[in-house]
Structures are given as structure tokens and as C-alpha cells.
Design a protein around this motif. Structure first.
Motif, PDB file in Angstrom:
ATOM      1  N   ARG A  69      41.705  51.413  24.658  1.00 47.85           N
ATOM      2  CA  ARG A  69      42.190  50.443  25.140  1.00 47.85           C
ATOM      3  C   ARG A  69      42.625  49.553  24.029  1.00 47.85           C
ATOM      4  O   ARG A  69      43.485  48.883  24.428  1.00 47.85           O
ATOM      5  N   GLY A  70      42.352  50.055  22.444  1.00 45.70           N
ATOM      6  CA  GLY A  70      43.328  49.324  22.028  1.00 45.70           C
ATOM      7  C   GLY A  70      45.165  49.752  21.793  1.00 45.70           C
ATOM      8  O   GLY A  70      45.606  49.009  22.077  1.00 45.70           O
ATOM      9  N   LEU A  71      44.885  50.928  22.368  1.00 44.82           N
ATOM     10  CA  LEU A  71      46.389  51.254  22.488  1.00 44.82           C
ATOM     11  C   LEU A  71      46.737  50.955  23.623  1.00 44.82           C
ATOM     12  O   LEU A  71      48.097  50.341  23.552  1.00 44.82           O
ATOM     13  N   ALA A  73      45.993  47.762  25.000  1.00 43.93           N
ATOM     14  CA  ALA A  73      46.442  46.372  24.222  1.00 43.93           C
ATOM     15  C   ALA A  73      48.297  46.532  22.949  1.00 43.93           C
ATOM     16  O   ALA A  73      49.053  45.089  23.634  1.00 43.93           O
ATOM     17  N   GLU A  74      48.293  47.711  22.858  1.00 42.66           N
ATOM     18  CA  GLU A  74      49.850  47.770  22.776  1.00 42.66           C
ATOM     19  C   GLU A  74      50.300  47.395  23.454  1.00 42.66           C
ATOM     20  O   GLU A  74      51.738  47.924  23.664  1.00 42.66           O
ATOM     21  N   ARG A  75      50.685  48.423  24.344  1.00 41.00           N
ATOM     22  CA  ARG A  75      51.022  48.794  25.105  1.00 41.00           C
ATOM     23  C   ARG A  75      51.897  50.069  25.482  1.00 41.00           C
ATOM     24  O   ARG A  75      53.263  50.552  25.820  1.00 41.00           O
ATOM     25  N   ARG A  94      64.089  48.535  29.989  1.00 44.33           N
ATOM     26  CA  ARG A  94      62.247  49.007  29.244  1.00 44.33           C
ATOM     27  C   ARG A  94      63.225  49.086  28.097  1.00 44.33           C
ATOM     28  O   ARG A  94      63.272  49.065  26.894  1.00 44.33           O
ATOM     29  N   ILE A  98      63.350  47.764  24.695  1.00 45.34           N
ATOM     30  CA  ILE A  98      63.580  48.255  23.556  1.00 45.34           C
ATOM     31  C   ILE A  98      64.124  48.251  21.998  1.00 45.34           C
ATOM     32  O   ILE A  98      63.688  47.843  21.424  1.00 45.34           O
ATOM     33  N   LEU A 167      54.957  44.973  14.518  1.00 43.93           N
ATOM     34  CA  LEU A 167      55.348  45.117  16.015  1.00 43.93           C
ATOM     35  C   LEU A 167      56.134  45.597  15.841  1.00 43.93           C
ATOM     36  O   LEU A 167      57.207  46.312  17.071  1.00 43.93           O
ATOM     37  N   GLU A 169      55.508  49.159  14.954  1.00 41.77           N
ATOM     38  CA  GLU A 169      54.905  50.218  15.161  1.00 41.77           C
ATOM     39  C   GLU A 169      54.705  49.839  16.818  1.00 41.77           C
ATOM     40  O   GLU A 169      54.623  51.020  17.047  1.00 41.77           O
ATOM     41  N   SER A 170      54.270  48.998  16.978  1.00 45.75           N
ATOM     42  CA  SER A 170      54.585  49.135  18.098  1.00 45.75           C
ATOM     43  C   SER A 170      55.003  49.185  19.309  1.00 45.75           C
ATOM     44  O   SER A 170      55.350  49.904  20.246  1.00 45.75           O
ATOM     45  N   VAL A 171      56.420  48.723  18.736  1.00 50.43           N
ATOM     46  CA  VAL A 171      57.102  49.538  19.735  1.00 50.43           C
ATOM     47  C   VAL A 171      57.804  50.457  19.530  1.00 50.43           C
ATOM     48  O   VAL A 171      58.482  51.355  20.600  1.00 50.43           O
ATOM     49  N   ARG A 174      56.164  53.064  22.029  1.00 49.89           N
ATOM     50  CA  ARG A 174      56.592  52.884  23.229  1.00 49.89           C
ATOM     51  C   ARG A 174      57.500  53.709  23.582  1.00 49.89           C
ATOM     52  O   ARG A 174      57.859  54.573  24.399  1.00 49.89           O
TER      53      ARG A 174
ATOM     54  N   ARG B  69      38.467  44.578  20.646  1.00 50.62           N
ATOM     55  CA  ARG B  69      39.038  46.017  20.203  1.00 50.62           C
ATOM     56  C   ARG B  69      40.418  46.045  20.573  1.00 50.62           C
ATOM     57  O   ARG B  69      41.307  45.870  19.608  1.00 50.62           O
ATOM     58  N   GLY B  70      40.809  45.395  21.899  1.00 47.34           N
ATOM     59  CA  GLY B  70      42.593  45.177  22.203  1.00 47.34           C
ATOM     60  C   GLY B  70      42.727  44.549  21.526  1.00 47.34           C
ATOM     61  O   GLY B  70      44.079  43.956  20.409  1.00 47.34           O
ATOM     62  N   ALA B  73      43.472  45.204  18.286  1.00 41.62           N
ATOM     63  CA  ALA B  73      44.682  46.281  18.104  1.00 41.62           C
ATOM     64  C   ALA B  73      46.500  45.458  18.086  1.00 41.62           C
ATOM     65  O   ALA B  73      47.108  45.991  17.416  1.00 41.62           O
ATOM     66  N   GLU B  74      46.394  44.031  18.644  1.00 39.41           N
ATOM     67  CA  GLU B  74      47.004  43.283  18.272  1.00 39.41           C
ATOM     68  C   GLU B  74      47.279  42.416  16.908  1.00 39.41           C
ATOM     69  O   GLU B  74      48.038  41.606  16.913  1.00 39.41           O
ATOM     70  N   VAL B 163      58.562  44.279  27.451  1.00 38.25           N
ATOM     71  CA  VAL B 163      58.783  44.257  25.900  1.00 38.25           C
ATOM     72  C   VAL B 163      59.050  42.846  25.628  1.00 38.25           C
ATOM     73  O   VAL B 163      58.368  43.042  24.527  1.00 38.25           O
ATOM     74  N   LEU B 167      55.335  41.673  22.688  1.00 36.20           N
ATOM     75  CA  LEU B 167      55.366  41.175  21.551  1.00 36.20           C
ATOM     76  C   LEU B 167      55.523  39.856  21.067  1.00 36.20           C
ATOM     77  O   LEU B 167      55.112  39.448  20.304  1.00 36.20           O
TER      78      LEU B 167
END
Lengths: 252, 252
Positions: A69-71, A73-75, A94, A98, A167, A169-171, A174, B69-70, B73-74, B163, B167
Motif C-alpha cells: 500500500r505504501g509503494l 501511494a508512491e505509484r 511517462r 519521468i 521525491l 527516490e519515488s521517481v 518508478r 500507511r499510504g 509513504a508520501e 508523473v 509529485l
DNA sequence: GCTCTCTATTTGTGATCACAATTACGTACG
DNA sequence: CGTACGTAATTGTGATCACAAATAGAGAGC
């Protein structure tokens, strides 16, 4: 469902029992999945299951649920309306965006980091970059991806920014699976980076040149893989699976 | 623990039963919390509890757990090592970096969006901006924050970028509670924005000017609140609570 | 008043269960 | 050989329970 599993983490020189020995099952699962994503070990599009991951990681489905669920949320992970869990496939739009976002965020993080990059850090960056050269000449894709990530984040971590770092890390989360697909397909032979220019600029303490080297490192990578992406989309359309597919496994 | 609750969503003209009627309890909880964060209805630093939120929202703790949790993560919500759930307090360094990231990401998203902003969209933006003026002269902080968010995201959504949009949303989630604190403290009287310049540029189809107007809208906001932040940090140190504090509630 | 100590309560975590929805796959039919 | 269908197995979701850790709050001592 034809479920995907993940290749064990204990590849060449197994990671030393994950960074921190967090007592949390959830955090361990999250770390394992994040690393698998960054390295691109999880093939986009193939479904995973909570119970499957839980069995592989030796935990109950509950911590996996929260980690996923956490991941999501970061897409970094896609959960379809029906609940199917996959690593998202990236289309060319995309990918461009990115890389665009990376080219905005990472040079800035690098510039923020520069004052905190001392000689020892520079030496370590140099070491990593040397290893990258080895992995490239060996054609070791996975090792290259680990090292390239290590190089960039050894820099960004020095920004000490818990705004830019998440930010970025999130990119990367993906982008990792896609990079792996590209490298696994076209190889790492023609791959060029601007790490050495970056190190020179850093040694001079030239923030602008440092940031620009990072930007070029990203932008030229973009051009390099541009054609590969186009080819990939026509040659490798979303596979309409009909049977179970044996796939690599993941462990903590 | 002295637990925080959230003020009901049913303020002036209650939202029409949340956007989509998702069957998911988790998604409803997530939406409720995201909106509360964006508007800044949740006071940073005060702990929330899974069971408390669950009771307020009329669900079991489980969907709340996943939603939290989501959001964690953000980085929109902080979960301490001991599991304490709070909205993070932002120090000046983080605030500067968030505004810095916004100034990088949002102009780009605006430029991407411009081709997709038609006359009807422009009219709607104008309507929102007019309402913003009203809310400012009324000193209605909450309504201003809702409208300002609506204005910006009416633009960014037109970028059609999954994307940049996530963010930017992520950054707003972190910034909302702080903005509310600032506005609640110094008021909205001295507040200036560049919405009208942005609209003019958009009407001309001038992407560069449009992006620049957005950038200025962010950067000048930065200066405006700069002093307020400094004052806040010395005048309002992290309160060492010793007793329970009555706090607003949240509902779906 | 302030600090420390101790205990009852609360809280997050993880596991397990029930269930509706979705998917997989053998089968029949074209 | 490909397609449609129907049933059985699988999957995510939500709820509830047990438990160790952390916290709150009262009380003792200074």
C-alpha cells in the motif's frame, strides 16, 4: 492468476542483511520490494499476490499489505480497480516525463549536496564509478543498476534534504523496472554517463557544473533509450498471457 | 496518548459526498485524510490514532491503517519509530525546500497543461480566482485554501501527467498543514498571488509567461511567509503537552 | 511547583478468519 | 485451431483478536 515471484536477493555478494535491523516485518518487506524495484528485478505487468509475497518473505500477508500500500501511494506499484498488484508498465509519455522530472529535481539535489561532499565522499564516488566501468565492460546489467543507483544517491543523500530525496527516490522507483527492461534488451554497451565530469566539477566545488553534469547524465540517457523505447512498444506489446509463467523470486 | 481528532468535513456547503463513490473503505478514508491535509485541518504534531480515526469515520481500524500507511509513504504523515502518527511539523529548511521543489515542478506542469487549457477551462479558472478574492477579503482562511488548491490543480490536472501530478500532490500534502498554520497566524490580508498574470499568459497561449507566473506565485509566497516562519519557530516551539487537548474532528 | 516512579491504559503490529469479487482453466462448441 | 462458457480456486478487503511496547496520569518525594 499467473503470479510473479521475485529473484532472491542473495545474488553475487549478498547484501549484508539489509541496512538497518528493523524489528518491523513491514519495513523489511518494504526494503526488499524497494530494492527489487530499483534494481528492476520485478518484471512490469506480471501480477504479484499478497499471499505469494508473504510466503516468499516468510511473513504473514499483513505486513506485505501495508508495504504494498505504501509503494502504491508512491505509484511504484499499481493496484488495479480489481485489486491486481503489478509493477506499472511505462509508456513513452511517462518515460519522457519521468526523465523530465529527474532532470529538474536531481541537479538541484546535487547542488544542495555539494557543500556536504568531502574528500572521502569523493573518493567513494570515484570507487563506485570505477566499479561501474567494470560492470559495463562485463555486461553485468544488474550490478550496473545497483552501482548507478549507489552513485547517484551517494550524492543526493548528501543534500540532507528529506524533501528532494523522497521525491527523487519515488521517481527512481518508478523508473527502475523500465531501465532494467531497456538494458536487458539493448545491453549496456553503448551506455555513456557523465559521472566523471560530475566528479571533476565536484572536486572543483563548481556547483553549476556539477548540477549540469547530473542533468546531462539524465538527458543523454534519455536520448540513448529513446529509440529502444519506441522499438520495445511495437515489438513487445503487453503480453497477453494465457499460462502461468515461471518467474524469479524475492527474499528479504 | 493525547489524541487528535479532525473537524467534520461538513463545513459551509458540505462536499457532495466525496468525488467518486468508491466502494472501498480505504479509498474513502484516504480521500478524507488527503483533503483534511490539503486544507490544513489537521494540526501538525498532535498524535492521531488508528482506532480514533476509525471510529470517527465509521470504519474498522484496518482501512485506516492502509490509508495512513499510504500517506506515510508520501511523507504526508509521520509515523515515529514508536508508531506515533502525526502530521509532520516543518522546520524552515524543509519549508524552503518544499517551495523550491514546487517552483521547479509546478511551472513545468503548467507548461505541459497549457495546450489542454481551453476557453471553458479558462473561464472556470477565472471564476475560482474571483472567489479567491472574495475569500481573501472575508478573511476566510479555509475557503481560501480550498480555492487556491482548486485553482492550481485545475491547471496541473490538464497536464495529463501522472508523473508530475503525483509529485506535486505529494508536495502540497506536506505543505498544506503548514500553510494553514501560517495563514491562521498572520492572516491572509497581505497575501498576494500571480493568478491574474497566469490567466493572462494562458489566454495568450504564452507558455513561458504562464510558467513564470506560476513560479512567481510560489516564490513570492515564499518571501511573504518567510518572516512568519521565523517568528513562529521561536514563538511557537513544539508544545510539550501534558494534558489531553480537545481537537477538531474528521468525517468522510 | 517540579521531577521521578510506577501502574493501568492505550496503541500499533501482526495473525487469522470470512466473504465477495475476480480470475484461471477445463470443457464444449464453432 | 480458436472462442465462449461455467465452475472451482484464488485474491484483495475488512474485521477481530492477542500481544508487546509505549504512553498517560496519579502519586511520592524533594
Amino acid at each position: 492468476m499467473s503470479e510473479q515471484t521475485l529473484s532472491t536477493l542473495s545474488g553475487p555478494q549478498a547484501s549484508p542483511q539489509d541496512l538497518s535491523v528493523r524489528s518491523n516485518a513491514r519495513d523489511r518487506v518494504t526494503s526488499a520490494l524497494r530494492e527489487a524495484l530499483i534494481i528492476g528485478r520485478i518484471q512490469p505487468g506480471l501480477p504479484m499476490t499478497l499471499r505469494g509475497l508473504a510466503d516468499q518473505l516468510g511473513v504473514s500477508p499483513m505486513p506485505v499489505r501495508e508495504a504494498i500500500r505504501g509503494l502504491a501511494a508512491e505509484r511504484a506499484i499499481d493496484i488495479s480497480a480489481s485489486g491486481r498488484i503489478t509493477v506499472p508498465r511505462l509508456d513513452q509519455k511517462r518515460i519522457t516525463e519521468i526523465l523530465d522530472a529527474r532532470a529538474l529535481l536531481e541537479p538541484r539535489a546535487a547542488a544542495l549536496a555539494l557543500p556536504n561532499i568531502d574528500r572521502e565522499c569523493l573518493r567513494q564516488l570515484k570507487r563506485i564509478d570505477d566499479e561501474i566501468d567494470v560492470s559495463l565492460s562485463d555486461g553485468n546489467v544488474e550490478r550496473y543498476m545497483v552501482l548507478n543507483h549507489a552513485f547517484h544517491f551517494a550524492i543526493y543523500e548528501r543534500s540532507l534534504s528529506d524533501v528532494f530525496l523522497p521525491l527523487i527516490e519515488s521517481v527512481w522507483l518508478r523508473f527502475g523496472p523500465f531501465m532494467r527492461m531497456v538494458y536487458g534488451r539493448v545491453g549496456t554497451t553503448g551506455l555513456v554517463d557523465h559521472h566523471k565530469q560530475a566528479l571533476e566539477a565536484a572536486a572543483r566545488g563548481d556547483a553549476a557544473a556539477f548540477a549540469e553534469a547530473i542533468r546531462l547524465d539524465i538527458s543523454e540517457g534519455m536520448e540513448l533509450i529513446g529509440d529502444a523505447v519506441r522499438d520495445a512498444e511495437v515489438q513487445h506489446p503487453p503480453p497477453r498471457r494465457r499460462r502461468k509463467i515461471a518467474a524469479p523470486k524475492v527474499t528479504i
